[in-house]
Design a protein around this motif. Structure first.
Motif, short mmCIF file in Angstrom:
data_model
loop_
_atom_site.label_atom_id
_atom_site.label_comp_id
_atom_site.label_asym_id
_atom_site.label_seq_id
_atom_site.Cartn_x
_atom_site.Cartn_y
_atom_site.Cartn_z
N ALA A 126 0.83 -1.20 0.00
CA ALA A 126 0.00 0.00 0.00
C ALA A 126 0.87 1.25 0.00
CB ALA A 126 -0.94 0.01 1.21
N GLY A 127 1.91 1.26 0.81
CA GLY A 127 2.82 2.41 0.84
C GLY A 127 3.56 2.56 -0.48
N ALA A 128 3.99 1.43 -1.04
CA ALA A 128 4.70 1.47 -2.32
C ALA A 128 3.79 1.97 -3.43
CB ALA A 128 5.24 0.08 -2.65
N SER A 129 2.56 1.48 -3.46
CA SER A 129 1.60 1.92 -4.47
C SER A 129 1.33 3.41 -4.33
CB SER A 129 0.28 1.16 -4.35
OG SER A 129 0.48 -0.21 -4.54
N GLY A 130 1.18 3.87 -3.11
CA GLY A 130 0.94 5.29 -2.87
C GLY A 130 2.10 6.15 -3.32
N ILE A 133 2.09 6.05 -7.27
CA ILE A 133 0.98 6.84 -7.80
C ILE A 133 1.20 8.32 -7.52
CG2 ILE A 133 -1.49 7.33 -7.52
CD1 ILE A 133 -1.83 4.26 -7.07
N GLY A 134 1.64 8.66 -6.33
CA GLY A 134 1.91 10.06 -5.99
C GLY A 134 2.99 10.67 -6.86
N ALA A 135 4.04 9.91 -7.10
CA ALA A 135 5.13 10.41 -7.95
C ALA A 135 4.66 10.63 -9.38
CB ALA A 135 6.31 9.44 -7.92
N VAL A 137 1.48 11.05 -10.50
CA VAL A 137 0.50 12.14 -10.54
C VAL A 137 1.21 13.48 -10.37
CG1 VAL A 137 -1.45 13.18 -9.32
CG2 VAL A 137 -1.46 10.75 -9.84
N GLY A 138 2.15 13.56 -9.45
CA GLY A 138 2.89 14.80 -9.24
C GLY A 138 3.69 15.21 -10.46
N ALA A 139 4.36 14.27 -11.09
CA ALA A 139 5.15 14.57 -12.28
C ALA A 139 4.25 15.02 -13.44
CB ALA A 139 5.98 13.36 -12.69
N LEU A 140 3.13 14.32 -13.64
CA LEU A 140 2.22 14.69 -14.73
C LEU A 140 1.59 16.06 -14.47
CD1 LEU A 140 0.47 11.27 -15.46
CD2 LEU A 140 2.21 12.44 -16.85
N THR A 141 1.22 16.33 -13.23
CA THR A 141 0.64 17.64 -12.89
C THR A 141 1.66 18.75 -13.11
OG1 THR A 141 -0.82 16.61 -11.27
CG2 THR A 141 -0.46 18.98 -11.06
N ALA A 142 2.89 18.54 -12.64
CA ALA A 142 3.93 19.55 -12.84
C ALA A 142 4.19 19.78 -14.32
CB ALA A 142 5.22 19.11 -12.13
#
Length: 167
Positions: A126-130, A133-135, A137-142
């Motif tokens: 769960a931590g790895a998936s988060g 996914i966070g990385a 989403v963050g990269a695509l948003t930036a």
């Protein structure tokens, strides 16, 4: 503060040149060096993510502060003289984007594997998936916001510089 510092550094570099062409090439070489330092920081971060023990591997992300601070200081100085450029990620050299992305991914995987994200023995999925996914989403948003943000900043800079020129 950054204006005086930047002027001092630029005057030093200009003073080492024998003519304007040499000075221009020196400044271009510094641009190459800045991009190279970004890739070097990503490579060092990736290595540290794998070799630092356990949760200390998250500290490998600190290496990204070096090029980030350098870039911020340079941009702050530059905005005293010219408007910020409009950055289009699609115009960046593909080798730089791919190399940087791969090195960041290797570092992220190292942090996940070494840090464990919560499990005492092994990887917490769960931590790895988060983290992944966070990385992403963050990269695509930036990436998506970079063009519009820099375009807006350039417009404000031009307005500010025009107002200063009129005074």
């Amino acid at each position: 503060m950054f204006k005086r510092y930047g002027d001092t550094v630029v005057n030093y570099v200009d003073g080492t040149a024998t003519d304007e062409f040499e000075a221009a090439v020196y400044h271009k070489a510094n641009t190459v060096g800045m991009i190279t330092s970004l890739l070097a920081a990503a490579a060092i971060g990736a290595v540290l993510a794998w070799v630092l023990p356990s949760r200390e591997s998250i500290l490998s992300a600190l290496v990204f502060l070096i090029p980030a601070v350098s870039s911020a200081v340079g941009t702050t100085w530059m905005r005293n003289y010219v408007a910020s450029p409009i950055i289009r990620l699609r115009d960046m050299p593909r080798t730089v984007v791919v190399t940087y992305s791969v090195l960041c991914a290797i570092g992220l995987v190292g942090i996940i594997v070494a840090g464990g994200f919560g499990q005492s023995d092994g990887v917490d999925s769960a931590g790895a998936s988060g983290a992944v996914i966070g990385a992403v989403v963050g990269a695509l948003t930036a990436g998506a916001l970079t063009y519009s943000t820099t375009k807006r900043r350039r417009r404000r800079d031009l307005e500010r510089l025009d107002a200063q020129a009129e005074d």
